[in-house]
Design a protein around this motif. Sequence first.
Motif, short mmCIF file in Angstrom:
data_model
loop_
_atom_site.label_atom_id
_atom_site.label_comp_id
_atom_site.label_asym_id
_atom_site.label_seq_id
_atom_site.Cartn_x
_atom_site.Cartn_y
_atom_site.Cartn_z
N HIS A 198 18.93 -14.28 7.21
CA HIS A 198 20.20 -15.00 7.09
C HIS A 198 21.46 -14.13 7.10
O HIS A 198 22.52 -14.64 7.44
CB HIS A 198 20.19 -15.84 5.81
CG HIS A 198 19.07 -16.82 5.74
ND1 HIS A 198 18.77 -17.69 6.78
CD2 HIS A 198 18.16 -17.07 4.77
CE1 HIS A 198 17.75 -18.44 6.45
NE2 HIS A 198 17.34 -18.08 5.24
N HIS A 199 21.39 -12.87 6.72
CA HIS A 199 22.60 -12.11 6.44
C HIS A 199 23.08 -11.28 7.63
O HIS A 199 22.69 -11.54 8.78
CB HIS A 199 22.38 -11.25 5.20
CG HIS A 199 22.18 -12.04 3.95
ND1 HIS A 199 23.22 -12.41 3.13
CD2 HIS A 199 21.05 -12.57 3.39
CE1 HIS A 199 22.75 -13.11 2.11
NE2 HIS A 199 21.44 -13.23 2.25
N VAL A 200 23.94 -10.29 7.38
CA VAL A 200 24.67 -9.63 8.46
C VAL A 200 23.80 -8.70 9.29
O VAL A 200 23.84 -8.73 10.52
CB VAL A 200 25.88 -8.85 7.89
CG1 VAL A 200 26.50 -7.96 8.95
CG2 VAL A 200 26.93 -9.83 7.38
N LEU A 205 24.04 -14.64 10.16
CA LEU A 205 25.46 -14.42 9.87
C LEU A 205 26.01 -13.25 10.68
O LEU A 205 27.17 -13.29 11.11
CB LEU A 205 25.67 -14.18 8.37
CG LEU A 205 27.13 -14.11 7.93
CD1 LEU A 205 27.86 -15.41 8.21
CD2 LEU A 205 27.24 -13.74 6.45
N PHE A 234 24.73 -20.94 7.29
CA PHE A 234 24.60 -19.91 6.26
C PHE A 234 25.22 -20.36 4.94
O PHE A 234 24.61 -20.24 3.88
CB PHE A 234 25.26 -18.62 6.75
CG PHE A 234 25.19 -17.50 5.74
CD1 PHE A 234 24.04 -16.75 5.62
CD2 PHE A 234 26.27 -17.21 4.93
CE1 PHE A 234 23.96 -15.72 4.69
CE2 PHE A 234 26.20 -16.19 4.00
CZ PHE A 234 25.05 -15.45 3.89
N HIS A 273 17.46 -13.84 1.15
CA HIS A 273 17.26 -12.90 2.25
C HIS A 273 16.76 -13.62 3.50
O HIS A 273 17.24 -13.37 4.61
CB HIS A 273 16.24 -11.84 1.82
CG HIS A 273 15.80 -10.89 2.89
ND1 HIS A 273 14.79 -11.19 3.80
CD2 HIS A 273 16.22 -9.64 3.20
CE1 HIS A 273 14.63 -10.17 4.61
NE2 HIS A 273 15.47 -9.21 4.27
N HIS A 292 22.02 -7.21 3.36
CA HIS A 292 21.44 -8.53 3.11
C HIS A 292 22.04 -9.20 1.89
O HIS A 292 21.37 -9.98 1.22
CB HIS A 292 19.92 -8.42 2.92
CG HIS A 292 19.19 -7.93 4.12
ND1 HIS A 292 19.02 -8.70 5.26
CD2 HIS A 292 18.57 -6.75 4.38
CE1 HIS A 292 18.33 -8.01 6.15
NE2 HIS A 292 18.05 -6.82 5.64
N GLY A 293 23.29 -8.91 1.56
CA GLY A 293 23.86 -9.45 0.34
C GLY A 293 25.32 -9.81 0.48
O GLY A 293 25.92 -9.70 1.56
N PRO A 294 25.94 -10.22 -0.63
CA PRO A 294 27.32 -10.71 -0.58
C PRO A 294 28.35 -9.65 -0.22
O PRO A 294 29.44 -10.01 0.23
CB PRO A 294 27.54 -11.27 -1.98
CG PRO A 294 26.47 -10.67 -2.83
CD PRO A 294 25.31 -10.43 -1.94
N ASP A 297 28.20 -10.25 3.42
CA ASP A 297 28.65 -11.61 3.70
C ASP A 297 30.18 -11.70 3.66
O ASP A 297 30.80 -12.36 4.50
CB ASP A 297 28.07 -12.59 2.68
CG ASP A 297 26.56 -12.56 2.61
OD1 ASP A 297 25.92 -12.07 3.57
OD2 ASP A 297 26.01 -13.01 1.58
N CYS A 320 31.88 -14.23 -2.99
CA CYS A 320 30.95 -13.11 -2.79
C CYS A 320 31.29 -11.95 -3.72
O CYS A 320 30.41 -11.35 -4.35
CB CYS A 320 31.00 -12.63 -1.34
SG CYS A 320 30.28 -13.76 -0.13
#
Length: 446
Positions: A198-200, A205, A234, A273, A292-294, A297, A320
Amino acid sequence: MRATGGTVVAVDEVEELAAEALRWLTGAGREAPDGGLAWPDRPSDDASDPMLYSGTAGNIPVLLEAWRHFGDDAYADTALRAARELAHRVDDIEDDSLYFGRTGLALVLRAVQEQLGDRASGAAADRALALVRSRFDGTRWGPLFELMGGNAGIGLGALLAGDDELAVLAMEPYLRTAEHTPDGVQWAHRPDVEARLHHVSHGSLGIALALARVGADTGRADLTELALAGAADFVARAEAGPDGEQAGDTGEAGATGEAGSTGEAGPGFLVRHSTPQFLPDLIEPFSYGWCHGPAGDAQAFRLLRDVTADPAWSALADRCWHTVTHSGVPRRLRPGFWDNNGRCCGTAGVLALACDRIAERLDPYAPDGFAHLLATDLAAHATRDEDGARWSNVEHRATPSTLEPRVGWAMGNAGIVRELLRFVRLTRGGDPRYAFTWPDQPAVPA
């Protein structure tokens, strides 16, 4: 605020630490036959590593940063030597991606051309981009299909290296490969994995970030609209952290170093994650860093704010940051929690966002504030001797658990030094901009 067992570090000492770390980094470089310079990922490695993520390409930006910061032409000369060797690697690597391959080399070589006037670097960047274009199969360049190793990163890198046509070519396949969900769209980061990240760094994202940037800069509204659909999916996945602190892992083994779930609910923002959990025996469901975190994000939300002028994205970035600052970072609360100093997965990546927020006047700078806490923690965990300064990450599942210091951007000196130098300038009222703007970190105004 205090780092683990330490006193708040003085800004002048942070600058001195960065200079020592640059000495260790340049000392780890290896002479090439034609006078060039290259680096391995770790000093004990036999072969040099050209990658933006962990090798020579990721070290050149910090040399440009040091040249601008200290005004010392020796750093520019070292960057030119490194670019000379990097140009030779354009033709002999198999990967075409931003972080692990040829696009990253092209982007850095273009920066050397523009900042140091080196025509040979510019010619090598052109050759690299032409090779990338020639290896496109109509949909992708390899199994990875995300920002670090796939189309999204190639699109971002090509855009910033001046090839808008290649940037659009890389991003258009996302229009036909998007998987529709109840709240938007998502993408598989590789075809042989059921889990959706899901993350950057490897998730949807990061693809949305690249779509938004390329769409806005090239006038492709369809790409921008798709980016918003990816971001909507997301955001809909956000959940409040459970009461109480839970275990997590920010070591290096396996993936990119994951962190535990937050004890903060309410105004925070936290997304798992992956769904279903990817490598559940190795990776914790929640992280806090760039990858993988804020902390990462928020960078995507900053970009969407700049593209859309919608204040809702600023509010999400604030949420975030609330989660990061209430997570326990950078304290090493238990074995496996926050054992990484680096830019990708650890403290330096959080410091990058903290300084962005100060530069954008979202948070005031204070000697006892969070940015200074992060810099103090990095100083406390540095090894300093006659060779210079460097950082070791920790893998609590390995014996010995203290890992060999690494050289490059993701886990090593280059990524940490870059953020320390900017922190010093910011605290002194200097220019908050980087000498080299990382593709997935939106620039702040002068």
